[in-house]
Design a protein around this motif. Sequence first.
Motif, PDB file in Angstrom:
ATOM      1  N   LEU A   1      36.734  85.237  30.238  1.00  0.00           N
ATOM      2  CA  LEU A   1      35.337  86.260  29.332  1.00  0.00           C
ATOM      3  C   LEU A   1      34.517  85.097  29.456  1.00  0.00           C
ATOM      4  CD1 LEU A   1      33.662  88.464  28.180  1.00  0.00           C
ATOM      5  CD2 LEU A   1      35.145  87.304  25.674  1.00  0.00           C
ATOM      6  N   TYR A   2      33.012  84.853  29.714  1.00  0.00           N
ATOM      7  CA  TYR A   2      32.169  83.975  29.329  1.00  0.00           C
ATOM      8  C   TYR A   2      30.881  84.326  28.587  1.00  0.00           C
ATOM      9  CZ  TYR A   2      34.070  81.590  33.508  1.00  0.00           C
ATOM     10  OH  TYR A   2      34.993  80.724  34.313  1.00  0.00           O
ATOM     11  N   SER A   3      30.909  83.130  28.040  1.00  0.00           N
ATOM     12  CA  SER A   3      29.444  83.554  26.977  1.00  0.00           C
ATOM     13  C   SER A   3      28.076  83.890  28.142  1.00  0.00           C
ATOM     14  CB  SER A   3      29.137  82.077  26.189  1.00  0.00           C
ATOM     15  OG  SER A   3      28.795  80.856  27.012  1.00  0.00           O
ATOM     16  N   LYS A   4      27.424  84.856  27.456  1.00  0.00           N
ATOM     17  CA  LYS A   4      26.165  85.181  27.847  1.00  0.00           C
ATOM     18  C   LYS A   4      25.389  84.067  28.802  1.00  0.00           C
ATOM     19  CE  LYS A   4      25.769  90.294  27.441  1.00  0.00           C
ATOM     20  NZ  LYS A   4      26.859  89.832  26.995  1.00  0.00           N
ATOM     21  N   LYS A   5      24.833  82.826  27.097  1.00  0.00           N
ATOM     22  CA  LYS A   5      24.462  82.018  27.421  1.00  0.00           C
ATOM     23  C   LYS A   5      25.317  81.061  27.728  1.00  0.00           C
ATOM     24  CE  LYS A   5      20.962  83.280  23.790  1.00  0.00           C
ATOM     25  NZ  LYS A   5      20.611  82.843  22.546  1.00  0.00           N
ATOM     26  N   THR A   6      24.240  79.630  28.645  1.00  0.00           N
ATOM     27  CA  THR A   6      24.726  78.505  28.572  1.00  0.00           C
ATOM     28  C   THR A   6      25.201  77.652  27.611  1.00  0.00           C
ATOM     29  OG1 THR A   6      22.949  77.748  29.643  1.00  0.00           O
ATOM     30  CG2 THR A   6      24.270  78.642  31.330  1.00  0.00           C
ATOM     31  N   ASP A   7      26.483  76.490  27.120  1.00  0.00           N
ATOM     32  CA  ASP A   7      25.989  75.838  26.048  1.00  0.00           C
ATOM     33  C   ASP A   7      25.231  74.403  26.813  1.00  0.00           C
ATOM     34  OD1 ASP A   7      27.073  73.836  24.903  1.00  0.00           O
ATOM     35  OD2 ASP A   7      29.311  74.758  24.748  1.00  0.00           O
ATOM     36  N   PRO A   8      24.877  74.371  25.627  1.00  0.00           N
ATOM     37  CA  PRO A   8      23.359  73.055  25.581  1.00  0.00           C
ATOM     38  C   PRO A   8      24.508  72.043  26.163  1.00  0.00           C
ATOM     39  CG  PRO A   8      23.683  73.462  23.446  1.00  0.00           C
ATOM     40  CD  PRO A   8      24.345  74.412  24.717  1.00  0.00           C
ATOM     41  N   LYS A   9      25.591  71.610  25.833  1.00  0.00           N
ATOM     42  CA  LYS A   9      25.907  70.010  25.724  1.00  0.00           C
ATOM     43  C   LYS A   9      26.817  70.047  26.788  1.00  0.00           C
ATOM     44  CE  LYS A   9      29.037  70.993  22.394  1.00  0.00           C
ATOM     45  NZ  LYS A   9      28.960  71.733  21.361  1.00  0.00           N
ATOM     46  N   THR A  10      27.271  71.148  27.648  1.00  0.00           N
ATOM     47  CA  THR A  10      27.819  71.427  28.746  1.00  0.00           C
ATOM     48  C   THR A  10      27.050  71.674  30.168  1.00  0.00           C
ATOM     49  OG1 THR A  10      28.924  73.248  29.069  1.00  0.00           O
ATOM     50  CG2 THR A  10      30.238  71.270  27.925  1.00  0.00           C
ATOM     51  N   GLY A  11      25.719  72.482  29.656  1.00  0.00           N
ATOM     52  CA  GLY A  11      25.533  73.538  30.888  1.00  0.00           C
ATOM     53  C   GLY A  11      26.134  74.417  31.435  1.00  0.00           C
ATOM     54  N   LYS A  12      26.985  74.473  30.916  1.00  0.00           N
ATOM     55  CA  LYS A  12      27.716  75.439  31.645  1.00  0.00           C
ATOM     56  C   LYS A  12      28.071  76.953  30.580  1.00  0.00           C
ATOM     57  CE  LYS A  12      30.496  72.987  34.788  1.00  0.00           C
ATOM     58  NZ  LYS A  12      30.883  71.886  34.161  1.00  0.00           N
ATOM     59  N   ARG A  13      28.363  77.858  30.903  1.00  0.00           N
ATOM     60  CA  ARG A  13      28.581  79.035  30.097  1.00  0.00           C
ATOM     61  C   ARG A  13      30.204  78.889  29.133  1.00  0.00           C
ATOM     62  NH1 ARG A  13      25.772  83.872  31.275  1.00  0.00           N
ATOM     63  NH2 ARG A  13      24.736  83.825  33.297  1.00  0.00           N
TER      64      ARG A  13
ATOM     65  N   GLN B   1      37.158  94.826  25.120  1.00  0.00           N
ATOM     66  CA  GLN B   1      37.078  94.801  24.324  1.00  0.00           C
ATOM     67  C   GLN B   1      37.189  93.710  23.309  1.00  0.00           C
ATOM     68  OE1 GLN B   1      41.776  96.077  23.871  1.00  0.00           O
ATOM     69  NE2 GLN B   1      41.232  98.590  23.931  1.00  0.00           N
ATOM     70  N   HIS B   2      37.916  92.774  23.820  1.00  0.00           N
ATOM     71  CA  HIS B   2      37.240  91.519  23.583  1.00  0.00           C
ATOM     72  C   HIS B   2      36.042  90.760  23.104  1.00  0.00           C
ATOM     73  CE1 HIS B   2      38.266  87.086  21.151  1.00  0.00           C
ATOM     74  NE2 HIS B   2      37.132  86.908  22.225  1.00  0.00           N
ATOM     75  N   GLU B   3      35.384  91.386  24.392  1.00  0.00           N
ATOM     76  CA  GLU B   3      33.543  91.176  24.577  1.00  0.00           C
ATOM     77  C   GLU B   3      32.556  91.701  23.217  1.00  0.00           C
ATOM     78  OE1 GLU B   3      30.618  90.902  27.904  1.00  0.00           O
ATOM     79  OE2 GLU B   3      31.807  92.448  28.340  1.00  0.00           O
TER      80      GLU B   3
ATOM     81  N   TYR C   1      30.780  92.410  18.047  1.00  0.00           N
ATOM     82  CA  TYR C   1      29.998  92.599  16.478  1.00  0.00           C
ATOM     83  C   TYR C   1      30.108  91.560  15.942  1.00  0.00           C
ATOM     84  CZ  TYR C   1      32.249  94.837  12.846  1.00  0.00           C
ATOM     85  OH  TYR C   1      31.664  95.504  11.092  1.00  0.00           O
ATOM     86  N   PHE C   2      31.569  90.505  16.381  1.00  0.00           N
ATOM     87  CA  PHE C   2      30.852  89.344  15.370  1.00  0.00           C
ATOM     88  C   PHE C   2      29.399  88.734  15.134  1.00  0.00           C
ATOM     89  CE2 PHE C   2      35.497  89.571  15.296  1.00  0.00           C
ATOM     90  CZ  PHE C   2      36.252  89.540  13.875  1.00  0.00           C
ATOM     91  N   LYS C   3      29.157  88.739  16.680  1.00  0.00           N
ATOM     92  CA  LYS C   3      27.817  88.318  16.490  1.00  0.00           C
ATOM     93  C   LYS C   3      26.789  88.234  15.652  1.00  0.00           C
ATOM     94  CE  LYS C   3      27.253  86.789  20.853  1.00  0.00           C
ATOM     95  NZ  LYS C   3      26.238  87.384  21.786  1.00  0.00           N
ATOM     96  N   HIS C   4      26.584  90.410  15.289  1.00  0.00           N
ATOM     97  CA  HIS C   4      25.841  90.645  14.923  1.00  0.00           C
ATOM     98  C   HIS C   4      26.133  91.324  13.608  1.00  0.00           C
ATOM     99  CE1 HIS C   4      23.426  90.944  18.385  1.00  0.00           C
ATOM    100  NE2 HIS C   4      24.114  91.007  19.267  1.00  0.00           N
TER     101      HIS C   4
END
Length: 50
Positions: A12-24, A38-40, A45-48
């Motif tokens: 599972l990757y984040s939708k946005k790239t990480d600003p530090k690494t430039g990767k997801r 399920q984890h996604e 849920y936690f985000k919102h």
Amino acid sequence: MIRKLRTGQYRLYSKKTDPKTGKRRNLGTFATRSEAEQHERAVQYFKHHH
């Protein structure tokens, strides 16, 4: 965002790239696609709800 790895696991990757690494950001690796999905949902849920 779920991607299947060559090993047959799902990651599972984040939708946005990480600003530090430039990767997801890797949010976890799972044996099955349904576990990853399920984890996604849990991550969304936690985000919102905090």
